[in-house]
Design a protein around this motif. Structure first.
Motif, short mmCIF file in Angstrom:
data_model
loop_
_atom_site.label_atom_id
_atom_site.label_comp_id
_atom_site.label_asym_id
_atom_site.label_seq_id
_atom_site.Cartn_x
_atom_site.Cartn_y
_atom_site.Cartn_z
N ASN A 184 -3.64 10.49 0.15
CA ASN A 184 -3.78 9.14 -0.44
C ASN A 184 -2.41 8.32 0.10
O ASN A 184 -1.42 8.92 0.63
CB ASN A 184 -3.83 9.15 -2.02
N VAL A 185 -2.62 7.01 -0.10
CA VAL A 185 -1.60 6.28 0.36
C VAL A 185 -0.28 6.53 -0.36
O VAL A 185 0.89 6.44 0.06
CB VAL A 185 -1.89 4.68 0.21
N THR A 186 -0.34 6.94 -1.66
CA THR A 186 1.02 7.06 -2.38
C THR A 186 1.68 8.32 -1.79
O THR A 186 2.88 8.24 -1.80
CB THR A 186 0.52 7.43 -4.01
N PHE A 212 -0.05 -3.09 -4.17
CA PHE A 212 -0.76 -2.14 -4.87
C PHE A 212 -0.21 -1.29 -5.97
O PHE A 212 0.97 -0.97 -5.95
CB PHE A 212 -1.76 -1.21 -4.03
N SER A 247 1.71 -4.60 1.21
CA SER A 247 0.37 -4.70 1.82
C SER A 247 -0.02 -5.63 2.94
O SER A 247 0.75 -6.81 2.68
CB SER A 247 -0.65 -5.01 0.68
N PHE A 255 -4.76 -6.79 -2.36
CA PHE A 255 -6.08 -6.03 -2.91
C PHE A 255 -6.69 -6.98 -3.85
O PHE A 255 -7.85 -7.24 -3.95
CB PHE A 255 -5.57 -4.80 -3.64
N ASP A 281 0.84 -1.35 4.24
CA ASP A 281 -0.08 -0.79 3.87
C ASP A 281 -1.39 -1.55 4.19
O ASP A 281 -1.98 -2.45 3.61
CB ASP A 281 -0.22 -0.81 2.24
N PHE A 318 -4.69 -0.60 3.96
CA PHE A 318 -5.97 -0.13 3.16
C PHE A 318 -6.74 -1.14 3.48
O PHE A 318 -8.12 -1.00 3.51
CB PHE A 318 -5.45 0.15 1.93
N GLN A 319 -6.36 -2.39 3.01
CA GLN A 319 -7.37 -3.49 2.84
C GLN A 319 -7.43 -4.42 3.84
O GLN A 319 -8.15 -5.25 3.95
CB GLN A 319 -6.92 -4.41 1.48
N LYS A 376 -12.58 2.69 2.26
CA LYS A 376 -12.91 1.40 1.66
C LYS A 376 -13.56 0.98 2.91
O LYS A 376 -14.81 1.27 3.26
CB LYS A 376 -11.70 0.32 1.52
C1 LIG Z 1 -3.74 -1.99 -0.79
C2 LIG Z 1 -3.99 -0.67 -1.38
N1 LIG Z 1 -3.18 0.37 -1.36
C3 LIG Z 1 -3.26 1.33 -1.88
C4 LIG Z 1 -4.55 1.73 -2.51
C5 LIG Z 1 -4.75 3.14 -3.10
O1 LIG Z 1 -3.65 4.10 -2.87
P1 LIG Z 1 -4.00 5.62 -3.22
O2 LIG Z 1 -4.37 5.92 -1.84
O3 LIG Z 1 -2.60 6.03 -3.34
O4 LIG Z 1 -4.74 5.73 -4.49
C6 LIG Z 1 -5.37 0.56 -2.96
C7 LIG Z 1 -6.71 1.00 -3.38
O5 LIG Z 1 -7.18 2.04 -3.74
C8 LIG Z 1 -5.11 -0.41 -2.00
O6 LIG Z 1 -6.16 -1.50 -2.21
#
Ligand SMILES: Cc1ncc(COP(=O)(O)O)c(C=O)c1O
Length: 387
Positions: free
Chosen positions: A83-85, A111, A158, A162, A187, A189-190, A213
């Motif tokens: 995961n991202v964390t 996030f 980010s 999000f 980040d 992710f989005q 996602k």
């Molecule tokens: C921008 C962003 N970063 C991180 C996460 C999630 O982080 P992780 O992968 O640690 O659960 C999300 C959503 O779930 C997100 O929208």
């Protein structure tokens, strides 16, 4: 007008049963995942422990490269994690917060998990500087850039927010950070999968995100890109035997780091998730992110147009150059509206200070976008009658 991207709808079983507008949260599952997981089970069942040597050990490298290809990363610059964390933790573990350069700069639209992680690092010497949003939608870029100074070590932000889908000016952030000797952890992710990301053009130090996602890759796989100029110099303290130059020697003593991307990994990899994410990555590559983006701009503009007809509050940027794949709409009683949409098989979600998040992807029809808003109108109308 025919939409060539709808050709891919057949690949996603859930689209036959629902109006799936929630790819900001969990992308639809490609049917290829059934075969991928079946084949994983077959491999385990028939090859047993030999599967590590024959396929599994190098799978993380392969998947990292498949993700990397979608963001113009050079070969072997992307490691995979859960995961991202965890990606943030790997990056943090490459640095030392005991000196004067220990400032971490980000904004409050980050996030939350990422913020929780960095706040916790204050216990080991990090100093967090958080820039606050004025409108809950955008990040004040000037104030963020101003906060990045000679004491700044890292800027974990980010790319796309999000809550609002605001696209940050990543290039300006990277340029300012580099000017003062800081590093950016972007980040994506989005963004990756719906907004073009080019890590080389951005010259970003680190980029991370998950595949579940917009990449339709399912839970369990996140990625960490490390700029090749940095990668050979960094020594993550969050490490393990997969990062060792000779894992199979089972040496005692300190780690001898291997080359990227394994250098940034640690323990045994998450094979089922790695197998499951590949069909999604393949489809996204075939569709092409530029085409996805073009369609997304059109459908998100349509959502805003429809919301405006009712004066519902739109908590996403109106300029499509600043807007990612989601439109957050805070219509009256939006949390309850979200529940009622879900009961009607219209899949969306609700977030505090955002409202209902509508996130069309390449596989959605224009009719689905309109139908979701028509359903909201109907729910609100029935209530007015009932009151
Ligand atoms: C921008 C962003 N970063 C991180 C996460 C999630 O982080 P992780 O992968 O640690 O659960 C999300 C959503 O779930 C997100 O929208």
């Amino acid at each position: 007008m025919s939409d060539p991207l709808l050709h891919f709808r057949a690949e996603f079983p859930i689209l036959a049963r629902t109006n799936y507008l929630i790819s900001n949260s969990l992308g639809a599952m490609p049917r290829g995942v059934y075969d991928a997981l079946h084949s994983y089970a077959d491999t385990w069942a028939t090859r047993g422990v030999r599967a590590w040597e024959e396929r599994w050990w190098m799978l993380s490298l392969q998947v990292g490269n498949e993700i990397g290809a979608l963001m113009n990363a050079s070969v072997n610059s992307v490691s995979v994690h859960q995961n991202v964390t965890t990606c943030q933790a790997v990056v943090a573990s490459c640095f030392d917060f005991s000196g004067p350069r220990n400032k971490i700069v980000y904004d409050d639209l980050n996030f939350p998990s990422v913020m929780y992680f960095w706040q916790a690092q204050q216990k080991v010497g990090a100093r967090v500087h958080m820039v606050t949003t004025d409108d809950g939608i955008t990040v004040p870029t000037d104030r963020l850039l101003e906060a990045i100074d000679e004491e700044t070590l890292l800027v974990p932000v980010s790319h796309v927010i999000f809550r609002s889908a605001y696209i940050q000016d990543a290039k300006a952030i990277v340029d300012k950070a580099h000017k003062v000797g800081a590093h950016v952890v972007l980040d994506t992710f989005q963004s990756l999968g719906t907004v073009p990301v080019d890590v080389q053009a951005l010259n970003v130090d680190f980029a991370c995100g998950g595949v579940l996602k917009w990449l339709c890759g399912g839970p369990g796989v996140a990625y960490l890109y490390v700029h090749p100029d940095l990668a050979d110099k960094l020594e993550p303290k969050l490490t393990g035997w997969f990062a060792h130059q000779d894992s199979m020697a089972f040496e005692t003593g300190p780690i001898r780091y291997t080359d990227p991307p394994f250098r940034f990994m640690n323990g045994t990899t998450h094979i089922p998730s790695l197998e499951a994410c590949r069909p999604g990555l393949k489809v996204i590559g075939e569709v092409g992110i530029e085409k996805i983006r073009e369609k997304s701009r059109r459908q998100t503009a349509r959502l805003i147009e429809l919301a405006d007809r009712h004066d519902w509050r739109v908590n996403s940027p109106r300029d499509s150059n600043q807007r990612g794949g989601t439109v957050s709409i805070d219509m009256p009683d939006s949390q309850q509206i979200c529940r009622e949409l879900l009961a009607r098989e219209i899949l969306v979600d609700w977030r505090p200070r955002a409202g209902v998040r509508f996130s069309p992807h390449f596989y959605n029809t224009d009719e689905e976008v309109d139908a979701a808003i028509t359903a909201v109108e109907g729910i609100l109308k029935d209530r007015r009658v009932a009151v």
